[in-house]
Design a protein around this motif. Structure first.
Motif, PDB file in Angstrom:
ATOM      1  N   THR A 301       7.904   3.187 -11.786  1.00 24.61           N
ATOM      2  CA  THR A 301       7.800   1.481 -11.122  1.00 24.61           C
ATOM      3  C   THR A 301       7.351   2.129  -9.607  1.00 24.61           C
ATOM      4  O   THR A 301       7.912   1.796  -8.787  1.00 24.61           O
ATOM      5  N   PRO A 302       6.530   2.273  -9.512  1.00 24.49           N
ATOM      6  CA  PRO A 302       6.314   3.080  -8.428  1.00 24.49           C
ATOM      7  C   PRO A 302       6.142   1.580  -7.398  1.00 24.49           C
ATOM      8  O   PRO A 302       5.208   0.497  -8.286  1.00 24.49           O
ATOM      9  N   GLU A 303       5.962   1.061  -6.627  1.00 23.06           N
ATOM     10  CA  GLU A 303       6.267   0.010  -5.412  1.00 23.06           C
ATOM     11  C   GLU A 303       5.467   0.077  -4.434  1.00 23.06           C
ATOM     12  O   GLU A 303       5.119   1.196  -3.558  1.00 23.06           O
ATOM     13  N   GLN A 304       4.942  -1.105  -4.835  1.00 26.01           N
ATOM     14  CA  GLN A 304       3.655  -1.105  -3.735  1.00 26.01           C
ATOM     15  C   GLN A 304       2.792  -0.015  -3.764  1.00 26.01           C
ATOM     16  O   GLN A 304       2.185   0.068  -2.704  1.00 26.01           O
ATOM     17  N   GLN A 305       2.156   0.635  -4.558  1.00 30.49           N
ATOM     18  CA  GLN A 305       1.467   2.179  -4.598  1.00 30.49           C
ATOM     19  C   GLN A 305       0.761   1.919  -5.824  1.00 30.49           C
ATOM     20  O   GLN A 305       1.122   1.640  -7.202  1.00 30.49           O
ATOM     21  N   ILE A 306      -0.139   2.736  -5.455  1.00 29.98           N
ATOM     22  CA  ILE A 306      -1.381   2.887  -7.276  1.00 29.98           C
ATOM     23  C   ILE A 306      -1.243   4.296  -6.902  1.00 29.98           C
ATOM     24  O   ILE A 306      -1.524   5.014  -6.357  1.00 29.98           O
ATOM     25  N   PRO A 307      -0.955   5.109  -7.764  1.00 18.35           N
ATOM     26  CA  PRO A 307      -0.661   6.372  -8.095  1.00 18.35           C
ATOM     27  C   PRO A 307      -2.253   6.775  -7.735  1.00 18.35           C
ATOM     28  O   PRO A 307      -3.377   5.978  -8.461  1.00 18.35           O
ATOM     29  N   THR A 317       2.748  -0.354 -11.454  1.00 16.76           N
ATOM     30  CA  THR A 317       2.389  -0.693 -10.270  1.00 16.76           C
ATOM     31  C   THR A 317       3.114  -1.819  -9.912  1.00 16.76           C
ATOM     32  O   THR A 317       2.955  -2.872 -10.785  1.00 16.76           O
ATOM     33  N   CYS A 318       4.256  -1.756  -9.330  1.00 15.49           N
ATOM     34  CA  CYS A 318       4.766  -3.529  -8.886  1.00 15.49           C
ATOM     35  C   CYS A 318       4.525  -3.758  -7.712  1.00 15.49           C
ATOM     36  O   CYS A 318       4.516  -2.869  -6.281  1.00 15.49           O
ATOM     37  N   MET A 319       4.224  -4.991  -7.049  1.00 18.71           N
ATOM     38  CA  MET A 319       3.467  -4.842  -5.920  1.00 18.71           C
ATOM     39  C   MET A 319       3.285  -6.995  -5.504  1.00 18.71           C
ATOM     40  O   MET A 319       3.409  -7.469  -6.317  1.00 18.71           O
ATOM     41  N   THR A 320       3.260  -6.914  -4.106  1.00 14.34           N
ATOM     42  CA  THR A 320       3.349  -8.119  -4.474  1.00 14.34           C
ATOM     43  C   THR A 320       2.444  -8.717  -3.933  1.00 14.34           C
ATOM     44  O   THR A 320       1.362  -8.313  -3.765  1.00 14.34           O
ATOM     45  N   HIS A 341      -9.096  -5.521  -8.209  1.00 14.92           N
ATOM     46  CA  HIS A 341      -9.699  -3.690  -7.963  1.00 14.92           C
ATOM     47  C   HIS A 341      -8.362  -3.414  -8.426  1.00 14.92           C
ATOM     48  O   HIS A 341      -8.791  -2.077  -8.575  1.00 14.92           O
ATOM     49  N   ASN A 342      -7.017  -4.129  -7.965  1.00 16.19           N
ATOM     50  CA  ASN A 342      -6.157  -3.514  -8.437  1.00 16.19           C
ATOM     51  C   ASN A 342      -5.312  -3.170  -9.637  1.00 16.19           C
ATOM     52  O   ASN A 342      -5.274  -2.346 -10.075  1.00 16.19           O
ATOM     53  N   LEU A 343      -5.609  -4.188  -9.757  1.00 21.71           N
ATOM     54  CA  LEU A 343      -5.358  -3.763 -11.883  1.00 21.71           C
ATOM     55  C   LEU A 343      -5.992  -3.150 -12.766  1.00 21.71           C
ATOM     56  O   LEU A 343      -5.781  -2.533 -13.724  1.00 21.71           O
ATOM     57  N   VAL A 344      -7.860  -3.188 -12.531  1.00 20.45           N
ATOM     58  CA  VAL A 344      -8.326  -2.596 -12.850  1.00 20.45           C
ATOM     59  C   VAL A 344      -8.340  -0.909 -12.633  1.00 20.45           C
ATOM     60  O   VAL A 344      -8.177   0.241 -13.271  1.00 20.45           O
ATOM     61  N   TYR A 353       0.445  -3.905 -14.513  1.00 21.08           N
ATOM     62  CA  TYR A 353       0.433  -3.836 -12.589  1.00 21.08           C
ATOM     63  C   TYR A 353       1.663  -5.945 -13.393  1.00 21.08           C
ATOM     64  O   TYR A 353       1.270  -6.158 -13.683  1.00 21.08           O
ATOM     65  N   LEU A 354       2.657  -5.137 -12.259  1.00 27.06           N
ATOM     66  CA  LEU A 354       3.354  -6.328 -11.939  1.00 27.06           C
ATOM     67  C   LEU A 354       3.174  -6.964 -10.974  1.00 27.06           C
ATOM     68  O   LEU A 354       3.408  -6.565 -10.185  1.00 27.06           O
TER      69      LEU A 354
END
Length: 483
Positions: A301-307, A317-320, A341-344, A353-354
């Motif tokens: 679960t990378p937090e607030q980050q996209i690999p 990815t969990c993100m606010t 864009h993050n989702l894609v 994407y959470l």
């Protein structure tokens, strides 16, 4: 200067994240066939909602962390300078005023469903130990008599949330914090807490740690047996994990770890026993022991980050949605274009994407949370075919074009539109070519698109009529077959 510092900070964070991923221990695949089946299903869901909610919403501050004595900066106590124990007393007294009379989980669930979210992860208990469910293990809970909301017929908040989302066809996941800063068997008031870890020497007081393990086990068993179908057990507080005591200096709780953070005690919570019990009640349960890389971290679960690139194991990815995990008055929400864009980007790299929201003390979400989800849903209604049940396909991204692939072989080239950008006359990309005679179409339009191969790339012509339409965020071009 502020903007430059933010850019530098972002670049350093991205580099650090990529480096950390390279240094991670190998992912340990699950062997339970029922869990593998559930993981396969989960990887098709792609998009979910995370909900952080607790008494901290009364103050509109970051969740839990203000009672932790670590000097984080972003967790300053309010008002500044208030003595620690005075503040903790004030913080824990929030229970006596927590009364979210406008709590409406059906509205949340409908908004999430409308946005295309297919699973929810709800905070049943955060690190502060306040339970948003009717546990029998502690009075520090929403259903306790001295909490005003306990008089409400919907006071068992976690149960109401899970039921509301399941009625909308959204899968349920339970967030649960392994550390509990209210529990006397984790932060014993005989000693002052020094940081996020257990504050007494476990080797000197093994019976107290045993009681804490039983407390944790019992609470998770309540959630797994009394709250209907649960698909995910999402465990936070990764510092609660086994450690080799031989690496710790005698009578020293702060020897140095290799990553520069203090080496703490062997906080073995017995994940093997917890997972076995949980799956007895919930066969096929996905267990996410966050940041404890081992057999009980079914996905990472990378937090607030996209690999930076696709990963060879399940991940999310969990993100606010806004800036904060928990409710903050007048919080700033991310633009819909950024979220899409993050989702894609995440899905093109094979992840889920959470997206997090934080209800306020009255039980309502910010209006902007709803308008954001409505806009996401409008995009997903047209383009969800290119998102759900897809896998990563090389080269996953070329410039402003991301790629996804269905199990039937269909590939989608998703062109990311900048805010206000009109669809260009041509969309080009390298690394992937349609099969000879392939008929390309754009989701949301009936026009056939002409295309041609140029060198090692593909150029797709966009009809003038489509260029004039007001496309938002991104467009997806379906390619039925590729070479």
């Amino acid at each position: 200067m502020r903007k430059l510092l933010m850019l530098l900070s972002g670049a350093i964070m991205a580099f650090s994240t990529a480096s950390a991923q390279e240094k991670m221990p190998p992912y340990i695949p699950e062997t339970d066939k029922a869990v593998l089946q559930k993981l396969d299903e989960w990887s098709d869901w792609k998009f979910g909602m995370l909900i952080h909610w607790g008494t901290y919403s009364e103050l509109g501050i970051v969740e839990s962390w203000s009672i932790c004595p670590e000097d984080e900066g972003w967790t300053q106590r309010q008002p500044y300078g208030i003595p620690y124990y005075e503040y903790v007393k004030k913080y824990e007294a929030l229970k006596s005023q927590f009364n979210p009379t406008k709590f409406n989980p059906e509205k949340w669930a409908k908004a999430a469903k409308g946005a295309g979210m297919q699973y929810v992860v709800f905070t049943t208990k955060h690190h502060d130990g306040f339970c948003m469910f009717d546990t029998k293990q502690t009075d520090y809970r929403v259903t306790a008599p001295d909490c005003p909301f306990s008089k409400d017929p919907r006071s068992n908040i976690a149960k109401e949330v899970f039921e509301a989302f399941r009625k909308e066809g959204v899968h349920a996941g339970a967030y649960f914090s392994k550390p509990d800063w209210h529990c006397q068997d984790y932060w014993w008031n005989y000693f002052p807490p020094k940081d996020r870890h257990v504050n007494y020497d476990i080797t000197k007081y093994p019976d107290r740690w045993k009681k804490y393990k039983e407390y944790t086990y019992n609470q998770i068993e309540e959630l797994m047996s009394d709250y209907g179908k649960i698909d995910i057990l999402w465990l936070d507080g990764g510092w609660v994990r086994p450690r080799k005591q031989s690496e710790k200096k005698a009578a020293d709780i702060t020897a140095a770890e290799t990553d520069g953070r203090p080496l703490k005690q062997d906080e073995d919570i017995d994940m093997a026993g917890i997972a076995a019990m949980a799956r007895k009640h919930q066969p096929g349960l996905i267990v996410v022991d966050r940041d404890v890389h081992g057999p009980f971290e079914n996905y990472r679960t990378p937090e607030q980050q996209i690999p930076a690139k696709p990963l060879d194991y399940p991940w999310e990815t969990c993100m606010t949605m806004a800036n904060s995990w928990s409710y903050v008055p007048n919080d700033t929400y991310k633009p819909v274009e950024k979220i899409i864009h993050n989702l894609v980007d995440i899905v093109a790299k094979g992840g889920n994407y959470l997206l997090n929201v934080g209800p306020g003390p009255d039980g309502q979400l910010h209006d902007e949370a709803y308008t954001t989800m409505t806009a996401i849903g409008e995009w997903m209604n047209v383009n969800g075919e290119a998102i759900y049940a897809t896998k990563s396909v090389a080269p996953y991204k070329d410039g402003k074009v991301c790629f996804t692939r269905k199990k039937n072989g269909n590939v989608y080239a998703i062109y990311l539109l900048d805010k206000g950008e009109k669809l260009p006359a041509t969309i080009s990309f390298s690394g992937l070519k349609p099969a000879k005679g392939a008929k390309l179409t754009m989701l949301g339009a009936k026009n056939k698109l002409s295309w041609k191969v140029i060198g090692d790339g593909t150029q797709i012509s966009i009809p003038a009529a489509l260029q004039k339409k007001d496309w938002k965020c991104a467009v997806a071009i379906q390619i039925p077959a590729v070479e």
